[in-house]
Motif scaffolding. Structure first.
Motif, PDB file in Angstrom:
ATOM      1  N   PRO A  53       0.834  -1.218   0.000  1.00  0.00           N
ATOM      2  CA  PRO A  53       0.000   0.000   0.000  1.00  0.00           C
ATOM      3  C   PRO A  53       0.866   1.265   0.000  1.00  0.00           C
ATOM      4  O   PRO A  53       1.871   1.346   0.704  1.00  0.00           O
ATOM      5  CB  PRO A  53      -0.795  -0.118   1.300  1.00  0.00           C
ATOM      6  N   LEU A  54       0.439   2.212  -0.825  1.00  0.00           N
ATOM      7  CA  LEU A  54       1.171   3.479  -0.936  1.00  0.00           C
ATOM      8  C   LEU A  54       0.222   4.627  -0.616  1.00  0.00           C
ATOM      9  O   LEU A  54      -0.981   4.543  -0.863  1.00  0.00           O
ATOM     10  CB  LEU A  54       1.762   3.626  -2.338  1.00  0.00           C
ATOM     11  N   ASP A  55       0.788   5.705  -0.076  1.00  0.00           N
ATOM     12  CA  ASP A  55      -0.048   6.728   0.566  1.00  0.00           C
ATOM     13  C   ASP A  55      -0.547   7.838  -0.344  1.00  0.00           C
ATOM     14  O   ASP A  55      -1.520   8.515  -0.019  1.00  0.00           O
ATOM     15  CB  ASP A  55       0.725   7.362   1.735  1.00  0.00           C
ATOM     16  N   ASP A  56       0.116   8.110  -1.419  1.00  0.00           N
ATOM     17  CA  ASP A  56      -0.382   9.149  -2.335  1.00  0.00           C
ATOM     18  C   ASP A  56       0.045   8.814  -3.753  1.00  0.00           C
ATOM     19  O   ASP A  56       0.867   7.911  -3.982  1.00  0.00           O
ATOM     20  CB  ASP A  56       0.083  10.547  -1.924  1.00  0.00           C
ATOM     21  N   PHE A  57      -0.523   9.569  -4.712  1.00  0.00           N
ATOM     22  CA  PHE A  57      -0.294   9.193  -6.103  1.00  0.00           C
ATOM     23  C   PHE A  57       1.137   9.465  -6.556  1.00  0.00           C
ATOM     24  O   PHE A  57       1.671   8.755  -7.407  1.00  0.00           O
ATOM     25  CB  PHE A  57      -1.290   9.920  -7.021  1.00  0.00           C
ATOM     26  N   GLN A  58       1.758  10.467  -5.952  1.00  0.00           N
ATOM     27  CA  GLN A  58       3.161  10.742  -6.326  1.00  0.00           C
ATOM     28  C   GLN A  58       4.041   9.546  -5.948  1.00  0.00           C
ATOM     29  O   GLN A  58       4.911   9.129  -6.704  1.00  0.00           O
ATOM     30  CB  GLN A  58       3.649  12.005  -5.624  1.00  0.00           C
ATOM     31  N   GLU A  59       3.741   8.995  -4.778  1.00  0.00           N
ATOM     32  CA  GLU A  59       4.498   7.819  -4.328  1.00  0.00           C
ATOM     33  C   GLU A  59       4.177   6.608  -5.210  1.00  0.00           C
ATOM     34  O   GLU A  59       5.063   5.824  -5.567  1.00  0.00           O
ATOM     35  CB  GLU A  59       4.143   7.531  -2.869  1.00  0.00           C
ATOM     36  N   ILE A  60       2.892   6.504  -5.583  1.00  0.00           N
ATOM     37  CA  ILE A  60       2.468   5.390  -6.460  1.00  0.00           C
ATOM     38  C   ILE A  60       3.237   5.476  -7.782  1.00  0.00           C
ATOM     39  O   ILE A  60       3.772   4.483  -8.283  1.00  0.00           O
ATOM     40  CB  ILE A  60       0.940   5.435  -6.707  1.00  0.00           C
ATOM     41  N   ALA A  61       3.291   6.723  -8.343  1.00  0.00           N
ATOM     42  CA  ALA A  61       3.989   6.903  -9.628  1.00  0.00           C
ATOM     43  C   ALA A  61       5.476   6.565  -9.483  1.00  0.00           C
ATOM     44  O   ALA A  61       6.053   5.889 -10.333  1.00  0.00           O
ATOM     45  CB  ALA A  61       3.801   8.332 -10.107  1.00  0.00           C
ATOM     46  N   ARG A  62       6.060   7.042  -8.396  1.00  0.00           N
ATOM     47  CA  ARG A  62       7.501   6.821  -8.201  1.00  0.00           C
ATOM     48  C   ARG A  62       7.831   5.339  -8.039  1.00  0.00           C
ATOM     49  O   ARG A  62       8.803   4.841  -8.587  1.00  0.00           O
ATOM     50  CB  ARG A  62       7.966   7.620  -6.967  1.00  0.00           C
ATOM     51  N   GLU A  63       6.965   4.617  -7.304  1.00  0.00           N
ATOM     52  CA  GLU A  63       7.283   3.230  -6.962  1.00  0.00           C
ATOM     53  C   GLU A  63       6.845   2.214  -8.014  1.00  0.00           C
ATOM     54  O   GLU A  63       7.544   1.242  -8.272  1.00  0.00           O
ATOM     55  CB  GLU A  63       6.636   2.865  -5.605  1.00  0.00           C
ATOM     56  N   ILE A  64       5.647   2.434  -8.585  1.00  0.00           N
ATOM     57  CA  ILE A  64       5.142   1.353  -9.462  1.00  0.00           C
ATOM     58  C   ILE A  64       4.811   1.810 -10.883  1.00  0.00           C
ATOM     59  O   ILE A  64       4.420   1.001 -11.717  1.00  0.00           O
ATOM     60  CB  ILE A  64       3.907   0.637  -8.826  1.00  0.00           C
ATOM     61  N   ILE A  65       4.947   3.126 -11.163  1.00  0.00           N
ATOM     62  CA  ILE A  65       4.711   3.566 -12.552  1.00  0.00           C
ATOM     63  C   ILE A  65       5.968   4.303 -13.040  1.00  0.00           C
ATOM     64  O   ILE A  65       6.015   5.546 -13.070  1.00  0.00           O
ATOM     65  CB  ILE A  65       3.478   4.505 -12.683  1.00  0.00           C
ATOM     66  N   PRO A  66       6.984   3.555 -13.408  1.00  0.00           N
ATOM     67  CA  PRO A  66       8.220   4.225 -13.838  1.00  0.00           C
ATOM     68  C   PRO A  66       8.063   5.029 -15.126  1.00  0.00           C
ATOM     69  O   PRO A  66       8.932   5.817 -15.462  1.00  0.00           O
ATOM     70  CB  PRO A  66       9.199   3.058 -14.039  1.00  0.00           C
ATOM     71  N   TRP A  67       6.937   4.843 -15.806  1.00  0.00           N
ATOM     72  CA  TRP A  67       6.727   5.558 -17.078  1.00  0.00           C
ATOM     73  C   TRP A  67       6.088   6.932 -16.860  1.00  0.00           C
ATOM     74  O   TRP A  67       5.788   7.637 -17.801  1.00  0.00           O
ATOM     75  CB  TRP A  67       5.821   4.729 -18.001  1.00  0.00           C
ATOM     76  N   LEU A  68       5.864   7.249 -15.598  1.00  0.00           N
ATOM     77  CA  LEU A  68       5.219   8.530 -15.283  1.00  0.00           C
ATOM     78  C   LEU A  68       6.106   9.330 -14.329  1.00  0.00           C
ATOM     79  O   LEU A  68       6.535   8.815 -13.298  1.00  0.00           O
ATOM     80  CB  LEU A  68       3.846   8.262 -14.624  1.00  0.00           C
ATOM     81  N   ARG A  69       6.376  10.568 -14.706  1.00  0.00           N
ATOM     82  CA  ARG A  69       7.227  11.437 -13.888  1.00  0.00           C
ATOM     83  C   ARG A  69       6.358  12.579 -13.363  1.00  0.00           C
ATOM     84  O   ARG A  69       5.728  13.299 -14.138  1.00  0.00           O
ATOM     85  CB  ARG A  69       8.357  11.979 -14.757  1.00  0.00           C
ATOM     86  N   ILE A  70       6.303  12.703 -12.031  1.00  0.00           N
ATOM     87  CA  ILE A  70       5.477  13.757 -11.422  1.00  0.00           C
ATOM     88  C   ILE A  70       6.371  14.698 -10.637  1.00  0.00           C
ATOM     89  O   ILE A  70       7.209  14.273  -9.842  1.00  0.00           O
ATOM     90  CB  ILE A  70       4.392  13.162 -10.492  1.00  0.00           C
ATOM     91  N   ARG A  71       6.212  15.977 -10.892  1.00  0.00           N
ATOM     92  CA  ARG A  71       6.990  17.007 -10.177  1.00  0.00           C
ATOM     93  C   ARG A  71       6.007  18.052  -9.637  1.00  0.00           C
ATOM     94  O   ARG A  71       4.920  18.224 -10.181  1.00  0.00           O
ATOM     95  CB  ARG A  71       7.963  17.709 -11.126  1.00  0.00           C
ATOM     96  N   ARG A  72       6.445  18.750  -8.604  1.00  0.00           N
ATOM     97  CA  ARG A  72       5.639  19.875  -8.120  1.00  0.00           C
ATOM     98  C   ARG A  72       6.539  21.109  -8.133  1.00  0.00           C
ATOM     99  O   ARG A  72       7.604  21.119  -7.519  1.00  0.00           O
ATOM    100  CB  ARG A  72       5.115  19.610  -6.709  1.00  0.00           C
ATOM    101  N   ALA A  73       6.111  22.107  -8.891  1.00  0.00           N
ATOM    102  CA  ALA A  73       6.894  23.340  -8.975  1.00  0.00           C
ATOM    103  C   ALA A  73       5.950  24.534  -8.899  1.00  0.00           C
ATOM    104  O   ALA A  73       4.922  24.562  -9.579  1.00  0.00           O
ATOM    105  CB  ALA A  73       7.668  23.372 -10.292  1.00  0.00           C
ATOM    106  N   ARG A  74       6.309  25.495  -8.069  1.00  0.00           N
ATOM    107  CA  ARG A  74       5.523  26.717  -7.866  1.00  0.00           C
ATOM    108  C   ARG A  74       4.042  26.407  -7.614  1.00  0.00           C
ATOM    109  O   ARG A  74       3.137  26.999  -8.185  1.00  0.00           O
ATOM    110  CB  ARG A  74       5.673  27.660  -9.060  1.00  0.00           C
ATOM    111  N   GLY A  75       3.797  25.393  -6.785  1.00  0.00           N
ATOM    112  CA  GLY A  75       2.430  25.042  -6.393  1.00  0.00           C
ATOM    113  C   GLY A  75       1.644  24.289  -7.444  1.00  0.00           C
ATOM    114  O   GLY A  75       0.454  24.029  -7.270  1.00  0.00           O
ATOM    115  N   GLU A  76       2.262  23.944  -8.541  1.00  0.00           N
ATOM    116  CA  GLU A  76       1.570  23.242  -9.633  1.00  0.00           C
ATOM    117  C   GLU A  76       2.158  21.846  -9.814  1.00  0.00           C
ATOM    118  O   GLU A  76       3.378  21.679  -9.783  1.00  0.00           O
ATOM    119  CB  GLU A  76       1.737  24.020 -10.945  1.00  0.00           C
ATOM    120  N   TRP A  77       1.273  20.886 -10.036  1.00  0.00           N
ATOM    121  CA  TRP A  77       1.728  19.533 -10.357  1.00  0.00           C
ATOM    122  C   TRP A  77       1.998  19.443 -11.844  1.00  0.00           C
ATOM    123  O   TRP A  77       1.186  19.899 -12.649  1.00  0.00           O
ATOM    124  CB  TRP A  77       0.658  18.502  -9.991  1.00  0.00           C
TER     125      TRP A  77
END
Lengths: 258, 587
Positions: free
Chosen positions: B397-421
């Motif tokens: 189990p993972l706690d948020d979608f950023q963690e989900i993307a980082r751990e199990i979706i290597p094809w998706l890169r999520i960043r947060r910059a200036r309050g925007e995803w």
């Protein structure tokens, strides 16, 4: 030429000025009406062609396409909606339908899971080629799930063709990017299938012997009739004619094929 | 002078051609349909069903009738809609029933029916039938009492007499209709048989609706002229006449895109239609000239809440999107104000009591017709198979979608910059390249504008994730990857939908209701359950060929009185006919 006619109209006919004045007015009036009339007919089905945007790369010597030229046609979606397209071509190597998008000339490999088939104008002849997804045909002639099959003749007996293109073991030098590359040569690998009224499908070659062999288990009378029909089979178009004659024979005397 | 005359003549000619073209293209003869609306009775009690029949006709003798959807609405004299439905039509018309809500207050109401094409001609050309509906708990019946006090000259003659006097059964010079009954009088729960004899040329075909109802339930003075309205030309007054397209297959959802500042129409705006679904689907269209757009609501889109979003024009304009309300155009009507016969209030009170008994015994005389045709539902899939499907339940189990993307979706890169995803998707067809522009994101089939909701998703909330991480084309839309997430439980889409959006209530076709009559066997005749049917027989659509006799039967109930067999029909040539036959039920 049009300008010349217009000039002559203006100088020789008294209402020339009216034409100049009224024609744009007329076009202005008629345009919204026409556009509305056209758009009304488009409401009935949802239609959007979908697929992967691809970048064609040269990997083999020879063409992977059934025809190198793009040709117009129509794509039939699974919903039954038909989309008219200006430029499509069939890639026999990858068994995909390619669509050249009108706005940015992208090559799109049409999603086979969303279509029933396509009708493509023959680029050299006044003829239309009918391709359908094999698994959607009433009696699929091939043992493949999502592959295109061309319908050459339909009736009690139907004739299908698989327009495969395969890489041979032979190689050829191809020059691109200023360099010569040795590449495997592509060659047509067309196969033909005849489906009979009893639901069986036979793989046949477009020659007399292969054609008559399909009916080897039938009574002598049938074999003789088939032999008469198949006498001239020596190529693809002869085979199509022979199947057409076979359908006519079946229509006149179905008991012959019991 | 002569030259000016020529010029004017030519311009007149051009205008004439334009008008002809307008008529031919926008409203060919086959499209100028009209409707005749017929109901089983004229008076009802709230809590009953109104059975209706829509006859479709046109100025072309019913040839080439193409409308397949009609709108039927019940409204108050002030124009307030009580009920509104979409009715499926065939080449002759349609039928069904409308349940009158128990809470309706006593008064006069109008039932209106029209096609979209008829909307172009205005409310006065819609088919209309005035009805009186009483609330079953309204003992005072003030509305009727006031009418009864009218001066005597306004009092209408008893309708039974007027029906009896209608002895001429000739419809047209070549068509004659007779109703032949096996008796003039019937007892309680007795079978009655009647025969329709239409004498007409063999080439004629009659489309007939039959009803057997109490004579007192027919108030001819409410609808003195039940003919379809005059088939009017479509107004060519401005472009408004062309805005409403014809519904020849499916219902349409139409609307208009305008500039918020000056309400000017905006052309070429892509309007996207999505529904909550377990598939990734997309339907879109573009606003045409005058800002109008239209979607065909096919079986896949029917019965679903629809969400419309639209693309930003890319300049400083802010757009507004409005949906055409097809029930809005019905207009008001003038309720009956003449006198009434003293027997009318008595009959209405009796009907109220009859319905109370029916409700007490749970008697239901309406059945929804089972459609024998299976609707082919074709989802408007954005893709047939995703490149990758990820099931988070197969991982820790993972706690948020950023963690989900980082751990199990290597094809998706999520960043947060200036309050925007920001998101980028790996192009499957390359080794290491990520698309430079973000993917399209969908949650339960709906587009995502605000990613905050998505970022709060835990593994437990997600059923599966679909990745179409290849350059994708859909019609004239291009995508640099598609991310589609499906949740385990229903989710309120409001927080994540792009702003602004329009939510449209489900568009559904009203299932045709049939009159259901209990079987008239011996067991039923002896049953203690009261058979208090006011409507003894209703057959909405019977096709009778020329030179053919047709036989029908029904059985009477436990309510005595004078009844009428009402035959209303339309010939193939569009002529309307009406015939009735009176008989008595003596208990």
């Amino acid at each position: 030429m049009w300008y010349y006619k217009f000039r002559s109209l203006r100088t020789n006919v008294g209402i020339g000025k009216s034409v100049i004045f009224a024609l744009p007015l007329f076009l202005l009036f008629i345009k919204p009406v026409m556009s509305q009339a056209v758009s009304n007919s488009e409401y009935h089905h949802h239609r959007a062609l979908a697929g992967e945007i691809i970048s064609p790369v040269i990997r083999y010597a020879g063409s992977p396409y059934l025809f190198e030229q793009w040709s117009s046609g129509e794509v039939i979606l699974r919903s039954g909606a038909v989309i008219q397209v200006e430029r499509i071509r069939y890639d026999g190597l990858s068994d995909v339908l390619l669509w050249l998008t009108p706005d940015d000339n992208s090559h799109v490999a049409v999603d086979k899971g969303l279509i029933q088939g396509f009708h493509m104008r023959h680029p050299q002849r006044d003829d239309v080629l009918f391709f359908y997804m094999n698994d959607l045909l009433e009696e699929p002639p091939l043992d493949c799930e999502q592959c295109f099959v061309q319908l050459l003749e339909t009736g009690s007996f139907s004739l299908y063709a698989r327009r495969s293109i395969r890489a041979t073991s032979r190689t050829e030098n191809v020059v691109f990017g200023g360099e010569s590359h040795q590449m495997r040569l592509l060659a047509n690998d067309f196969t033909f299938y005849l489906s009979t009224p009893d639901g069986n499908t036979f793989r046949i070659r477009p020659d007399r012997r292969s054609f008559t062999r399909v009916f080897s288990d039938y009574p002598r009378e049938t074999r003789q009739a088939v032999r008469r029909i198949g006498r001239q089979v020596g190529g693809e178009s002869d085979l199509v004619h022979a199947v057409r004659d076979l359908n006519a024979l079946y229509a006149s005397d179905p008991a012959l094929f019991d | 002078m002569s030259r000016m005359f020529q010029t004017i003549s030519f311009l007149a000619l051009i205008y004439l051609i334009h008008v002809m073209a307008l008529g031919a293209l926008a409203s060919p003869a086959s499209e100028r349909e009209n409707i005749l609306l017929h109901t089983d009775r004229d008076v009802y009690v709230a809590g009953e069903d109104v059975f209706f029949r829509i006859f479709q006709t046109n100025e072309n003798k019913r040839e080439g009738l193409s409308a397949r959807i009609a709108y039927i609405l019940l409204q108050t004299p002030e124009g307030e809609m009580v009920e509104g439905y979409l009715v499926s039509l065939d080449e002759t018309g349609g039928y069904g029933s409308i349940y009158l809500p128990d809470t309706l207050s006593s008064g006069f109401y109008a039932l209106r029916a029209y096609t979209r094409n008829m909307l172009n001609r205005g409310a006065e050309h819609m088919a209309q039938k005035h009805l009186f509906i009483s609330n079953r708990f309204d003992d005072q019946l003030d509305v009727l009492m006031e009418l009864e006090e009218q001066p005597s000259e306004a009092i209408k003659a008893p309708y039974v007499d007027s029906l009896l006097s209608a002895s001429d059964n000739r419809i047209s010079p070549e068509v004659e209709l007779s109703i032949n009954m096996d008796s003039r009088m019937y007892g309680r729960r007795e079978q009655a048989n009647f025969e329709l004899e239409l004498t007409m040329p063999e080439s004629q075909v009659a489309d007939v609706t039959l009803a057997v109802v109490p004579a007192l339930s027919l108030w001819p003075f409410l609808n003195p002229d039940e003919q379809p309205g005059v088939i009017a030309e479509i107004s060519t007054n401005g472009l408004n006449a062309l805005q409403i397209a014809e519904e020849t297959v499916y219902p349409l959802l139409t609307g208009r895109v305008t500039d918020k500042r000056d309400h000017a129409p905006v052309e070429g705006v892509r309007v996207l239609l999505n529904t909550l679904d377990s598939l990734t689907t997309l339907t879109y269209t573009k606003s045409g000239e005058n800002g109008y757009f239209s979607f065909a609501i096919d079986p896949f889109l029917q019965d679903k809440t629809i969400y419309l979003t639209w693309e930003n024009p890319g300049d400083d304009r802010s757009l507004d999107l409005s949906i055409t309300d097809v029930f809005e155009a019905a207009g008001t009507f003038e309720a009956y104000r003449g006198g009434i016969h003293p027997s009318i209030p008595l009959y209405v009170r009796e009907s109220q009591d009859v319905l109370k008994v029916q409700k007490a015994y749970g008697s239901v005389y309406t059945q929804t017709e089972v459609q024998d045709t299976v609707l082919q539902i074709n989802p408007h899939l954005l893709y047939s198979q995703p490149i990758r499907i990820i099931d988070p339940s197969r991982y820790v189990p993972l706690d948020d979608f950023q963690e989900i993307a980082r751990e199990i979706i290597p094809w998706l890169r999520i960043r947060r910059a200036r309050g925007e995803w920001t998101m980028q998707m790996h192009n499957e067809r390359t080794a290491y390249t990520f698309f430079s522009t973000p993917p399209a994101i969908f949650i339960n089939g709906l587009p995502v504008g605000n990613k905050d909701t998505l970022m709060g998703f835990t593994s437990e909330m997600i059923q599966h994730i679909e990745l179409q991480n290849i350059p994708w084309r859909y019609g004239d839309m291009s995508f640099t990857g598609i991310l589609s997430i499906f949740t385990r439980h229903n989710l309120d889409p409001d927080p994540f939908l792009p702003r602004p959006y329009v939510m449209v209530d489900p568009i559904r076709l009203h299932p045709p209701g049939r009159h259901f009559v209990p079987v008239a066997d011996d067991e039923n005749r002896q049953a203690n359950t009261p058979d208090f049917r006011q409507l003894l027989f209703w057959e909405p659509s019977v096709i009778i060929d020329g030179g053919q006799k047709s036989s029908f039967s029904f059985h009477t109930g436990d309510l005595g009185g004078t009844y009428v067999i009402v035959v209303k029909g339309m010939l193939k040539t569009g002529e309307v006919f009406y015939q009735s036959k009176v008989f008595d039920v003596v208990l």
